[in-house]
Design an enzyme around this catalytic site. Structure first.
Site, mmCIF file in Angstrom:
data_model
loop_
_atom_site.group_PDB
_atom_site.id
_atom_site.type_symbol
_atom_site.label_atom_id
_atom_site.label_comp_id
_atom_site.label_asym_id
_atom_site.label_seq_id
_atom_site.Cartn_x
_atom_site.Cartn_y
_atom_site.Cartn_z
ATOM 1 N N LYS A 42 0.779 -1.430 0.010
ATOM 2 C CA LYS A 42 -0.044 0.073 0.045
ATOM 3 C C LYS A 42 0.901 1.160 0.161
ATOM 4 O O LYS A 42 0.503 2.397 -0.493
ATOM 5 C CB LYS A 42 -0.775 -0.074 1.237
ATOM 6 C CG LYS A 42 -1.831 -1.076 1.454
ATOM 7 C CD LYS A 42 -2.592 -0.593 2.667
ATOM 8 C CE LYS A 42 -3.502 -1.955 3.282
ATOM 9 N NZ LYS A 42 -4.253 -1.602 4.596
ATOM 10 N N ASP A 99 7.563 2.923 -2.399
ATOM 11 C CA ASP A 99 7.523 3.954 -1.209
ATOM 12 C C ASP A 99 9.143 3.987 -0.777
ATOM 13 O O ASP A 99 9.903 4.919 -0.719
ATOM 14 C CB ASP A 99 6.685 3.556 0.059
ATOM 15 C CG ASP A 99 6.785 2.217 0.319
ATOM 16 O OD1 ASP A 99 7.494 1.343 -0.500
ATOM 17 O OD2 ASP A 99 5.657 1.812 1.199
ATOM 18 N N ILE A 100 9.481 2.791 -0.255
ATOM 19 C CA ILE A 100 10.959 2.644 0.461
ATOM 20 C C ILE A 100 11.603 1.436 0.196
ATOM 21 O O ILE A 100 11.081 0.538 0.075
ATOM 22 C CB ILE A 100 10.594 2.824 1.955
ATOM 23 C CG1 ILE A 100 12.034 2.876 2.672
ATOM 24 C CG2 ILE A 100 9.532 1.718 2.395
ATOM 25 C CD1 ILE A 100 11.769 3.293 4.127
ATOM 26 N N VAL A 101 12.924 1.540 0.121
ATOM 27 C CA VAL A 101 13.634 0.151 -0.477
ATOM 28 C C VAL A 101 14.711 0.257 0.974
ATOM 29 O O VAL A 101 15.483 0.980 1.183
ATOM 30 C CB VAL A 101 14.676 0.555 -1.452
ATOM 31 C CG1 VAL A 101 15.630 -0.704 -1.784
ATOM 32 C CG2 VAL A 101 13.681 0.680 -2.704
ATOM 33 N N ASP A 102 14.490 -0.892 1.751
ATOM 34 C CA ASP A 102 15.473 -1.463 2.845
ATOM 35 C C ASP A 102 16.581 -2.465 2.560
ATOM 36 O O ASP A 102 17.463 -2.130 2.051
ATOM 37 C CB ASP A 102 14.047 -1.691 3.734
ATOM 38 C CG ASP A 102 14.936 -2.074 5.248
ATOM 39 O OD1 ASP A 102 15.889 -1.992 5.386
ATOM 40 O OD2 ASP A 102 14.104 -2.542 6.254
ATOM 41 N N THR A 106 12.177 -6.905 -1.731
ATOM 42 C CA THR A 106 10.789 -6.529 -2.448
ATOM 43 C C THR A 106 11.364 -6.197 -4.032
ATOM 44 O O THR A 106 10.490 -6.749 -4.904
ATOM 45 C CB THR A 106 10.120 -5.529 -1.678
ATOM 46 O OG1 THR A 106 9.987 -5.906 -0.363
ATOM 47 C CG2 THR A 106 8.639 -5.205 -2.221
ATOM 48 N N LYS A 130 16.762 3.430 2.569
ATOM 49 C CA LYS A 130 17.682 3.470 3.864
ATOM 50 C C LYS A 130 19.226 2.885 3.631
ATOM 51 O O LYS A 130 19.569 2.298 2.764
ATOM 52 C CB LYS A 130 17.076 2.242 4.835
ATOM 53 C CG LYS A 130 15.830 2.586 5.311
ATOM 54 C CD LYS A 130 15.630 1.534 6.649
ATOM 55 C CE LYS A 130 14.084 2.019 6.928
ATOM 56 N NZ LYS A 130 13.592 1.343 8.014
ATOM 57 N N ASP A 158 3.583 3.387 6.848
ATOM 58 C CA ASP A 158 2.890 3.135 8.032
ATOM 59 C C ASP A 158 3.778 2.660 9.253
ATOM 60 O O ASP A 158 4.589 2.041 9.116
ATOM 61 C CB ASP A 158 1.552 2.236 7.788
ATOM 62 C CG ASP A 158 2.124 0.602 7.721
ATOM 63 O OD1 ASP A 158 3.150 0.657 6.903
ATOM 64 O OD2 ASP A 158 1.592 -0.106 8.429
#
Ligand code: 5GP
Length: 176
Positions: A42, A99-102, A106, A130, A158
């Site tokens: 999401k 949204d974000i790559v850690d 993914t 990150k 979130d």
């Protein structure tokens, strides 16, 4: 609950400016082509909404949803598809919008899976990455910001389904 203590990491203004820059760069790079913006649910829904509206090239919006398998609170690195793209991406120019790559798992999973479907091209765009947490090598073609290794919320991101609609990216105080 959404006004619980948070430290602003990236302000609304900074996000707006950077999204505009990314949109200009993407519009220039894809001149004369139609782009499929593939948002990863999401978390990417707000970033995708803002980015897509600032592009000047023909584009369509699609979504995909994945989840990470976890063992306890530690991500195992395994990723599972929970909602596929509705349309074929064969011969299309695809831009994955995250949204974000850690750890990178993914994005790596999505690239491997989508590449088998014969897109004309496939690139990646992430609002934040990150620093120092990568476990697999993934290329981020369009990156908004590098951030420290802290749990961030807001602008789609979130914590237990809260804080997604904050207009900025912030860090929750750990004693909450
Ligand atoms: P990766 O597969 O690169 O380790 O992680 C990607 C996913 O982990 C993101 O799409 C997001 O769902 C989640 N994630 C990783 N770090 C954070 C964070 O700091 N805040 C939030 N809200 N989600 C995160």
């Amino acid at each position: 609950m959404d006004d619980a203590a948070k430290r602003v990491l990236i302000s609304e203004k900074e996000i707006e400016r950077r999204v505009g820059e990314l949109a200009a760069q993407i519009s220039a790079d894809y001149t004369g082509q139609e782009l499929v913006l593939l948002g990863v649910l999401k978390g990417a829904f707000i970033f995708l909404a803002d980015l897509s509206r600032r592009l000047t090239i023909p584009r369509v919006v699609e979504f995909i949803a994945v989840t990470s398998y976890e063992s306890g609170s530690v991500p195992s690195g395994a990723v599972r598809l929970i909602m596929d793209v509705r349309k074929s991406i064969e011969d299309k120019h695809v831009l994955i919008v995250e949204d974000i790559v850690d750890t990178g798992h993914t994005l790596h999973y999505l690239m491997e899976m989508l590449e088998t479907r014969g897109p004309a091209s496939i690139k990646t765009c992430a609002l934040v990455r990150k620093s120092g947490t990568a476990q697999v090598d993934v290329t981020i073609d369009y990156l908004g910001f590098d951030i420290p290794d802290e749990w961030v919320v807001g602008y789609g991101l979130d914590f237990a389904e809260k804080y997604r609609t904050l207009p900025y990216i912030g860090v929750i105080d750990t004693d909450e």
